[in-house]
Design a protein around this motif. Structure first.
Motif, PDB file in Angstrom:
ATOM      1  N   GLU A 287       0.825  -1.210   0.000  1.00 43.76           N
ATOM      2  CA  GLU A 287       0.000   0.000   0.000  1.00 43.76           C
ATOM      3  C   GLU A 287       0.861   1.262   0.000  1.00 43.76           C
ATOM      4  OE1 GLU A 287      -3.086   2.174   3.045  1.00 43.76           O
ATOM      5  OE2 GLU A 287      -3.201  -0.005   2.880  1.00 43.76           O
ATOM      6  N   ARG A 288       1.877   1.288   0.860  1.00 38.34           N
ATOM      7  CA  ARG A 288       2.737   2.466   0.944  1.00 38.34           C
ATOM      8  C   ARG A 288       3.626   2.614  -0.291  1.00 38.34           C
ATOM      9  NH1 ARG A 288       5.802   2.656   6.340  1.00 38.34           N
ATOM     10  NH2 ARG A 288       6.341   4.698   5.525  1.00 38.34           N
ATOM     11  N   ALA A 289       4.094   1.499  -0.854  1.00 40.59           N
ATOM     12  CA  ALA A 289       4.934   1.559  -2.054  1.00 40.59           C
ATOM     13  C   ALA A 289       4.121   2.067  -3.247  1.00 40.59           C
ATOM     14  CB  ALA A 289       5.540   0.189  -2.351  1.00 40.59           C
ATOM     15  N   ILE A 290       2.889   1.633  -3.370  1.00 43.91           N
ATOM     16  CA  ILE A 290       2.026   2.124  -4.451  1.00 43.91           C
ATOM     17  C   ILE A 290       1.820   3.628  -4.307  1.00 43.91           C
ATOM     18  CG2 ILE A 290      -0.340   2.089  -5.348  1.00 43.91           C
ATOM     19  CD1 ILE A 290      -0.306  -0.961  -4.862  1.00 43.91           C
ATOM     20  N   SER A 291       1.582   4.078  -3.095  1.00 47.24           N
ATOM     21  CA  SER A 291       1.404   5.506  -2.845  1.00 47.24           C
ATOM     22  C   SER A 291       2.673   6.281  -3.211  1.00 47.24           C
ATOM     23  CB  SER A 291       1.049   5.732  -1.383  1.00 47.24           C
ATOM     24  OG  SER A 291       0.955   7.093  -1.089  1.00 47.24           O
ATOM     25  N   LYS A 292       3.821   5.750  -2.817  1.00 51.62           N
ATOM     26  CA  LYS A 292       5.100   6.412  -3.123  1.00 51.62           C
ATOM     27  C   LYS A 292       5.358   6.409  -4.632  1.00 51.62           C
ATOM     28  CE  LYS A 292       8.806   8.467  -1.679  1.00 51.62           C
ATOM     29  NZ  LYS A 292       8.727   9.795  -1.081  1.00 51.62           N
ATOM     30  N   ALA A 293       5.007   5.331  -5.314  1.00 50.98           N
ATOM     31  CA  ALA A 293       5.186   5.264  -6.768  1.00 50.98           C
ATOM     32  C   ALA A 293       4.310   6.300  -7.467  1.00 50.98           C
ATOM     33  CB  ALA A 293       4.868   3.860  -7.272  1.00 50.98           C
ATOM     34  N   LYS A 294       3.083   6.470  -7.004  1.00 50.32           N
ATOM     35  CA  LYS A 294       2.183   7.461  -7.590  1.00 50.32           C
ATOM     36  C   LYS A 294       2.724   8.873  -7.398  1.00 50.32           C
ATOM     37  CE  LYS A 294      -2.126   4.851  -7.293  1.00 50.32           C
ATOM     38  NZ  LYS A 294      -3.437   4.748  -6.653  1.00 50.32           N
ATOM     39  N   GLU A 295       3.472   9.082  -6.347  1.00 46.83           N
ATOM     40  CA  GLU A 295       4.088  10.387  -6.076  1.00 46.83           C
ATOM     41  C   GLU A 295       5.366  10.576  -6.893  1.00 46.83           C
ATOM     42  OE1 GLU A 295       6.782  11.950  -2.388  1.00 46.83           O
ATOM     43  OE2 GLU A 295       4.910  10.962  -1.861  1.00 46.83           O
ATOM     44  N   THR A 296       6.165   9.535  -7.033  1.00 45.43           N
ATOM     45  CA  THR A 296       7.493   9.613  -7.644  1.00 45.43           C
ATOM     46  C   THR A 296       7.478   9.514  -9.166  1.00 45.43           C
ATOM     47  OG1 THR A 296       8.392   8.562  -5.658  1.00 45.43           O
ATOM     48  CG2 THR A 296       9.796   8.573  -7.589  1.00 45.43           C
ATOM     49  N   LEU A 297       6.681   8.619  -9.724  1.00 47.34           N
ATOM     50  CA  LEU A 297       6.723   8.362 -11.164  1.00 47.34           C
ATOM     51  C   LEU A 297       6.357   9.557 -12.033  1.00 47.34           C
ATOM     52  CD1 LEU A 297       5.494   4.678 -11.297  1.00 47.34           C
ATOM     53  CD2 LEU A 297       7.793   5.545 -11.703  1.00 47.34           C
ATOM     54  N   PRO A 298       5.341  10.357 -11.697  1.00 53.31           N
ATOM     55  CA  PRO A 298       5.050  11.518 -12.551  1.00 53.31           C
ATOM     56  C   PRO A 298       6.216  12.517 -12.622  1.00 53.31           C
ATOM     57  CG  PRO A 298       3.163  11.024 -11.173  1.00 53.31           C
ATOM     58  CD  PRO A 298       4.298  10.178 -10.680  1.00 53.31           C
ATOM     59  N   VAL A 299       6.894  12.734 -11.510  1.00 52.16           N
ATOM     60  CA  VAL A 299       8.037  13.654 -11.494  1.00 52.16           C
ATOM     61  C   VAL A 299       9.168  13.092 -12.362  1.00 52.16           C
ATOM     62  CG1 VAL A 299       9.796  14.732 -10.024  1.00 52.16           C
ATOM     63  CG2 VAL A 299       7.430  14.540  -9.223  1.00 52.16           C
ATOM     64  N   PHE A 300       9.463  11.811 -12.198  1.00 56.45           N
ATOM     65  CA  PHE A 300      10.497  11.161 -12.996  1.00 56.45           C
ATOM     66  C   PHE A 300      10.147  11.207 -14.485  1.00 56.45           C
ATOM     67  CE2 PHE A 300      12.037   7.250 -15.058  1.00 56.45           C
ATOM     68  CZ  PHE A 300      13.395   7.484 -14.986  1.00 56.45           C
TER      69      PHE A 300
END
Length: 106
Positions: free
Chosen positions: A72-85
């Protein structure tokens, strides 16, 4: 740096600087083909620095999580990180290609 070498100065003066652009990466090779300079450079996508380290289940932020909590936390972090990347990668490709498409990127 892009220099005008059409007429090399014979008086010892410097070459005429026509343009410059800053790019990440390392020089690999260069060729002149039909009067056009082709410069090859290598630049890797640093997924580890921008994505993987944030999602590593052994990272301190996750080490007490259950498997379900980590997911759950990794999915949330991915949703935050991937658009910036993705945005940074797109901007770099636009810079390399000199426009809005990546037709010049090989």
């Amino acid at each position: 740096f892009l220099y005008d070498i059409a007429s090399l100065p014979r008086d010892g003066s410097g070459l005429l600087l026509k343009d410059e652009i800053e790019m990440d990466g390392a020089y690999c090779s260069a060729r002149e083909i039909n009067g056009v300079a082709h410069i090859v450079r290598q630049s890797g996508v640093q997924a580890e620095a921008h994505i993987s380290r944030h999602l590593n289940p052994y990272h301190d932020r996750y080490w007490r999580d259950t498997k379900e909590d980590y997911i759950e936390r990794a999915i949330s972090k991915a949703k935050e990180t991937l658009p910036v990347f993705s945005q940074r990668l797109t901007e770099e490709l636009k810079t390399i290609s000199g426009g809005n498409d990546c037709s010049a990127v090989a």
